[in-house]
Write an enzyme that holds these catalytic residues in place. Structure first.
Site, PDB file in Angstrom:
ATOM      1  N   LYS A  97       0.851  -1.188   0.000  1.00  0.00           N
ATOM      2  CA  LYS A  97       0.000   0.000   0.000  1.00  0.00           C
ATOM      3  C   LYS A  97       0.886   1.236   0.000  1.00  0.00           C
ATOM      4  O   LYS A  97       1.680   1.454   0.912  1.00  0.00           O
ATOM      5  CB  LYS A  97      -0.943   0.020   1.202  1.00  0.00           C
ATOM      6  N   ASP A 155     -14.053   1.197  11.018  1.00  0.00           N
ATOM      7  CA  ASP A 155     -14.191   1.337   9.573  1.00  0.00           C
ATOM      8  C   ASP A 155     -14.435  -0.019   8.917  1.00  0.00           C
ATOM      9  O   ASP A 155     -13.839  -0.345   7.886  1.00  0.00           O
ATOM     10  CB  ASP A 155     -12.947   2.008   8.986  1.00  0.00           C
TER      11      ASP A 155
END
Length: 775
Positions: free
Chosen positions: A531, A625
């Site tokens: 990422k 989340d």
């Protein structure tokens, strides 16, 4: 019922920003007779007629018909306040002529009918068997289902505000649903039809409360800076009022809460072009607490562009002169100021410092999170069009381009503004406002560059080096096992570039504004996911994610292999998940991608549950989340929870907490998150939404089917009608009806608004295990 928005950020705000109008009107209100078996409600088949009213349980509000001559309206007013004050009107656009109106509740809708039984106003389609319309002591008229036990209203008057904001109501916008909740004045004190003035938030600007006359902006309270509104620093939170600004991706809402039930508060946009805040006294009379605007400087752009207003006087900013000196000599400041020197685009430009200001209108401003003052300054200098910058809170950099409009110099305040000036031009003196040229600090740039160049890019052995840097050695005692990386070699930036073919586009798996995820291959190890974060955003979330993942070791939690912060890179390396994200699998548009059958979906449910149970009970971590894009799948559909940028660690013995600001994923965030509160039950709510998506195959954030506004409403409608078997995703083939219904039942319990009545993850795990034994 409006779709819930994601999230955001919540804070106690400076008090009293606007004050509702006091209605001296009251043409007569027709009757005060209570209606029906319950004084505060109607059930299916009942009607409220002219001359009858509903009264809330504690007698605070009353609903009925009133007139201002020939026209009749359905409204809500305070029952015992003097003068009688109307706070909500159903048919302000469509007055009823001739009287004899009725309000009728049926299984399909709540309708306002005239004497000829023509529908004048309606709540919209409800389609339930046992509706109840009830007037609450908050002043909210709601419609709910008395059979399902669902505490969420199917419709509420608070979602259709008129000119008055009450505690618990909100104004704001949600760009995902194209909704914009605003307050609009009455035409006159006796005419409730929509007037010329309205108060709203603008999605094109940073959060700010704006007062318009038609399409013309006439006042703005000042941009929300994370602690309050920059234009009203003197207003502080009190023991009586709490103020909230909730900001999410594509949404922002303002609301307030009364902390003293013995005092009534209201905030009104009135026909006199002002916003007033009123409170009640012991004699049931209204006392004005505040009104806005108050002076000449409050008028929007009173001094024109590139000038600051102070005590009704206008001064050009440093290196600016009046555009029309003759106009300025006559105190006509509309033209504003223009530069008197040519400003070259140079890194050697300086900045004039303006302290204690209401910052300029943000229509031409951009916020970049995760920046220090020096970083924000450098960002401005690198952009030739940048004209000024400031910092909100600790690290929210705001930069302006072009003209600076509606600056007000305050006697006190917390916001400083730095205005770009030529490096060689000396500071101007003898002004009534505090303007100081800041010193250009070239050495600071070099120091910051050196610090950013220090790269934490080692393999994660007991923990990632960044985690050690952030935590210190104290993290070794954190709950949960530490990851042991299978990588024997150092995982440096060069190795990551080689593994991803120098971050080649063809290696990209997922890309967004803030991040790109690449597939990489390392010799003697195999596949990994990398990422890569945009340097402008995400640093704090990256640090937080590393902090969290350094604690975790569970089959249903993604493994972190290493992390790197360099002078130009921010990356985290994870184990590679060949199944992709749950989001991509469930909602694939490519028909060639096979959707999982029921047994695989059930395994995914159980796996997510196991991961959440580990986070909550073993690690005291709230993820905040949970959504299908953050659930990654192995080749055998084993789910792993990922993306811990918003995760938070509860202290020992702590069951819930509060956050100043929150950014979640729209459609999955629990209601309390919008008010800054979080707990393990917040994740339960999000998990419930994901369960419904797994069963139905419908995406919560882009739901469009039948007459339901959102996925939760759609599911509840079928659940209350006993047709929940029709919710099954037809693409997944056969599935036992009993298992489908019991999973939906679990999900419906999870997505209740009140966190106290949601089940725990351990209960959900045991219930799923009892439904079916999945290998």
């Amino acid at each position: 019922m409006q779709k819930a928005a994601l999230v955001v950020a919540v804070v106690l705000l400076a008090a009293a920003f606007a004050q509702p109008q006091q209605l001296n009107f009251l043409a007569h209100v027709e009757g005060t007779t209570l209606k029906g078996n319950s004084d505060d409600s109607l059930t299916a088949g009942q009607s409220l007629l002219s001359g009858q009213t509903l009264v809330s349980a504690q007698g605070i509000f009353e609903l009925g018909f009133f007139s201002n001559g020939d026209n009749a309206y359905l409204g809500i007013w305070y029952k015992y306040m003097t003068p009688r004050t109307i706070i909500w009107v159903a048919n302000r656009d469509y007055p009823i002529n001739g009287g004899n109106a009725s309000l009728t509740l049926s299984a399909s809708s709540l309708d306002l009918l005239d004497r000829r039984q023509n529908k004048v106003w309606s709540s919209g389609s409800l389609d339930i068997n046992s509706p109840q319309a009830r007037l609450l002591d908050s002043g909210n008229l709601i419609i709910s289902d008395t059979v399902s036990g669902n505490p969420n209203p199917l419709w509420q008057g608070f979602d259709q505000p008129c000119d008055t904001l009450l505690p618990g109501m909100r104004i704001g916008y949600d760009t995902s649903t194209n909704h914009n909740w605003k307050l609009r004045s009455w035409m006159t004190d006796s005419d409730p039809s929509p007037g010329n003035y309205y108060l709203s938030l603008d999605p094109k600007r940073l959060p700010d409360v704006l007062l318009f006359n038609g399409t013309v902006l006439i006042y703005r309270i000042g941009t929300w800076n994370g602690q309050g509104f920059s234009g009203l620093p003197a207003l502080k939170g009190t023991s009586e009022l709490a103020f909230n600004m909730t900001v999410g991706e594509g949404s922002a809402y303002y609301s307030f809460k009364s902390l003293d039930n013995s005092v009534l508060w209201r905030f009104v946009v009135s026909p006199d072009a002002h916003a007033h805040r009123w409170h009640s006294n012991q004699r049931n009379e209204w006392v004005e607490y505040w009104h806005l605007p108050q002076d000449q400087c409050d008028a929007y752009a009173y001094c024109g562009p590139n000038a600051a207003c102070y005590n009704g006087d206008c001064k050009c900013l440093q290196e600016f002169v009046p555009k029309s000196p003759s106009d300025w000599s006559q105190r006509n400041y509309v033209g504003g100021c223009v530069r008197d020197v040519v400003l070259s685009c140079s890194a050697r430009n300086g900045f004039a410092h303006l302290s204690h200001v209401k910052v300029p209108d943000t229509l031409n401003a951009t916020m970049v999170r995760g920046k220090s003052w020096d970083d924000c300054k450098k960002l401005c200098l690198r952009n030739c069009s940048c004209s000024a910058y400031t910092i909100f809170g600790d690290s929210d950099c705001v930069v302006w381009s072009g003209d600076l409009v509606d600056i007000v110099q305050l006697t006190e305040g917390i916001n400083d503004l730095y205005i770009r000036v030529s490096h060689s031009n000396p500071s101007h003196t003898g002004r009534n406002i505090s303007i100081i040229v800041s010193v250009s600090v070239v050495g600071v740039v070099m120091v910051i560059s050196a610090l950013l160049g220090f790269c934490y890019c080692r393999s994660q052995q007991k923990h990632s080096p960044l985690a050690h840097e952030v935590f210190g050695t104290g993290h070794e005692h954190a709950p949960g096992s530490k990851i042991v990386s299978p990588l024997e070699q150092n995982l440096d930036l060069d190795a990551i570039k080689v593994a991803t073919n120098n971050f080649a586009e063809q290696n990209s798996i997922v890309s967004s504004r803030s991040r790109t995820i690449y597939k990489g291959i390392l010799p003697n190890f195999g596949d990994l996911a990398v990422k890569r974060l945009n340097m402008e955003v995400g640093l704090e979330e990256l640090k937080n994610e590393v902090r969290m993942l350094a604690r975790l070791d569970h089959p249903n939690i993604i493994r972190m292999l290493g992390s790197c912060i360099g002078n130009s890179e921010m990356v985290i390396c994870y184990e590679y998940m060949p199944g992709g994200s749950l989001d991509a699998v469930l909602f694939a548009e490519d028909e060639k991608i096979g959707v999982p059958e029921w047994s695989s979906r059930f395994r995914i449910m159980q796996g997510i549950c196991e991961g959440l149970l580990y986070l909550h009970e073993h690690c005291r971590i709230v993820h905040r989340d949970i959504d299908p894009s953050n659930i990654l799948l192995s080749g055998g559909f084993i789910p792993k929870i990922s993306d811990f940028g918003l995760a938070i660690l509860l202290a020992q013995g702590q069951s819930e907490g509060k956050a100043e600001k929150f950014r979640g994923t729209r459609g999955y965030s629990a209601p309390e998150l919008f008010y800054g509160k979080y707990s393990a039950k917040s994740d339960v709510y999000s998990f419930g939404v994901v369960l419904l998506e797994i069963v139905t195959g419908c995406k919560a954030t882009s739901f469009s089917i039948e007459d339901a506004d959102d996925l939760l409403t759609y599911v509840r409608q079928h659940w209350t009608q006993g047709t929940s078997d029709q919710l099954k995703d037809p693409r997944m083939g056969e599935a036992p009806r009993g298992e489908i219904e019991r999973c939906i039942h679990i999900a419906v319990r999870c997505v209740q608004d009140d966190p106290l009545v949601r089940p725990t993850v351990s209960y959900i795990k045991n219930t799923l295990a009892a439904i079916r034994s999945v290998p």
